[in-house]
Design a protein around this motif. Structure first.
Motif, PDB file in Angstrom:
ATOM      1  N   ARG A   1      -9.707   1.025  -1.438  1.00 56.32           N
ATOM      2  CA  ARG A   1      -9.941   0.931  -0.083  1.00 56.32           C
ATOM      3  C   ARG A   1      -9.660   2.438   0.570  1.00 56.32           C
ATOM      4  O   ARG A   1     -10.305   2.892   1.330  1.00 56.32           O
ATOM      5  CB  ARG A   1      -8.994  -0.216   0.358  1.00 56.32           C
ATOM      6  CG  ARG A   1      -9.642  -1.477   0.097  1.00 56.32           C
ATOM      7  CD  ARG A   1      -8.719  -2.550   1.011  1.00 56.32           C
ATOM      8  NE  ARG A   1      -9.525  -3.760   0.638  1.00 56.32           N
ATOM      9  CZ  ARG A   1      -8.807  -5.126   0.723  1.00 56.32           C
ATOM     10  NH1 ARG A   1      -7.449  -5.060   0.952  1.00 56.32           N
ATOM     11  NH2 ARG A   1      -9.256  -5.961   0.382  1.00 56.32           N
TER      12      ARG A   1
ATOM     13  N   GLN B   1     -12.130   4.980   0.077  1.00 54.74           N
ATOM     14  CA  GLN B   1     -13.379   4.707   1.055  1.00 54.74           C
ATOM     15  C   GLN B   1     -12.910   5.279   2.530  1.00 54.74           C
ATOM     16  O   GLN B   1     -13.707   5.863   3.017  1.00 54.74           O
ATOM     17  CB  GLN B   1     -13.616   3.232   1.116  1.00 54.74           C
ATOM     18  CG  GLN B   1     -14.181   2.638  -0.083  1.00 54.74           C
ATOM     19  CD  GLN B   1     -14.453   0.955   0.082  1.00 54.74           C
ATOM     20  OE1 GLN B   1     -13.658   0.568   0.666  1.00 54.74           O
ATOM     21  NE2 GLN B   1     -15.289   0.518  -0.654  1.00 54.74           N
ATOM     22  N   ARG B   2     -11.574   5.247   2.551  1.00 57.62           N
ATOM     23  CA  ARG B   2     -11.292   5.937   3.991  1.00 57.62           C
ATOM     24  C   ARG B   2     -10.952   7.191   3.729  1.00 57.62           C
ATOM     25  O   ARG B   2     -10.607   8.085   4.763  1.00 57.62           O
ATOM     26  CB  ARG B   2      -9.815   5.236   4.338  1.00 57.62           C
ATOM     27  CG  ARG B   2     -10.038   3.793   4.646  1.00 57.62           C
ATOM     28  CD  ARG B   2     -10.549   3.510   5.797  1.00 57.62           C
ATOM     29  NE  ARG B   2     -10.193   4.086   7.077  1.00 57.62           N
ATOM     30  CZ  ARG B   2      -9.368   3.502   7.932  1.00 57.62           C
ATOM     31  NH1 ARG B   2      -8.794   2.174   7.825  1.00 57.62           N
ATOM     32  NH2 ARG B   2      -9.139   4.103   9.131  1.00 57.62           N
TER      33      ARG B   2
ATOM     34  N   ALA C   1       0.824  -1.092   0.226  1.00 63.42           N
ATOM     35  CA  ALA C   1       0.042   0.192   0.135  1.00 63.42           C
ATOM     36  C   ALA C   1       0.688   1.354  -0.032  1.00 63.42           C
ATOM     37  O   ALA C   1       0.570   2.162  -0.832  1.00 63.42           O
ATOM     38  CB  ALA C   1      -1.082  -0.008   1.222  1.00 63.42           C
TER      39      ALA C   1
ATOM     40  N   THR D   1      -7.818  -2.291  -6.248  1.00 65.16           N
ATOM     41  CA  THR D   1      -8.322  -2.603  -4.848  1.00 65.16           C
ATOM     42  C   THR D   1      -7.734  -1.722  -3.854  1.00 65.16           C
ATOM     43  O   THR D   1      -8.490  -1.085  -3.056  1.00 65.16           O
ATOM     44  CB  THR D   1      -8.207  -3.992  -4.449  1.00 65.16           C
ATOM     45  OG1 THR D   1      -8.532  -4.788  -5.683  1.00 65.16           O
ATOM     46  CG2 THR D   1      -8.633  -4.592  -3.185  1.00 65.16           C
ATOM     47  N   VAL D   2      -6.441  -1.666  -3.890  1.00 66.59           N
ATOM     48  CA  VAL D   2      -5.817  -0.747  -2.821  1.00 66.59           C
ATOM     49  C   VAL D   2      -6.127   0.758  -2.675  1.00 66.59           C
ATOM     50  O   VAL D   2      -6.573   1.383  -1.934  1.00 66.59           O
ATOM     51  CB  VAL D   2      -4.183  -0.791  -3.023  1.00 66.59           C
ATOM     52  CG1 VAL D   2      -3.637   0.468  -2.160  1.00 66.59           C
ATOM     53  CG2 VAL D   2      -3.518  -2.241  -2.468  1.00 66.59           C
TER      54      VAL D   2
END
Length: 90
Positions: free
Chosen positions: A80, A83-84, A42, A76-77
């Motif tokens: 995520r 979303q944060r 990440a 995907t990373v």
């Protein structure tokens, strides 16, 4: 942004900073609501979120550095972290 594509261009939101914590020996993501400790994968993706490089450019850069980089994993990373609310799209 609902759909992230390879043409999307991510950047860290205002007030968010990726830095290396020498005490912990790892990268940390600092933001007004707290701190995240991203894994090395990440962190490598976040380092490239400069607001100028598209997802396909990030994937290409990572592939030149590491073996086995999958576009779907990078997406995907990014999803995520989106979303944060630590990254945004230009």
């Amino acid at each position: 942004m609902d759909t992230i594509t390879t043409a999307s261009v991510p950047k860290l939101r205002v007030g968010v900073r990726l830095t290396f914590d020498h005490v912990r020996g790892t990268h940390v993501l600092l933001f007004p609501e707290g701190v995240l400790v991203p894994n090395s994968t990440a962190a490598a993706v976040l380092e490239l979120c400069d607001g100028a490089t598209s997802v396909s450019g990030i994937v290409a850069t990572l592939r030149s550095r590491y073996q086995g980089v999958q576009e779907s994993d990078v997406l995907t990373v990014l999803a995520r972290f989106g979303q944060r609310r630590v990254i945004e799209w230009t």
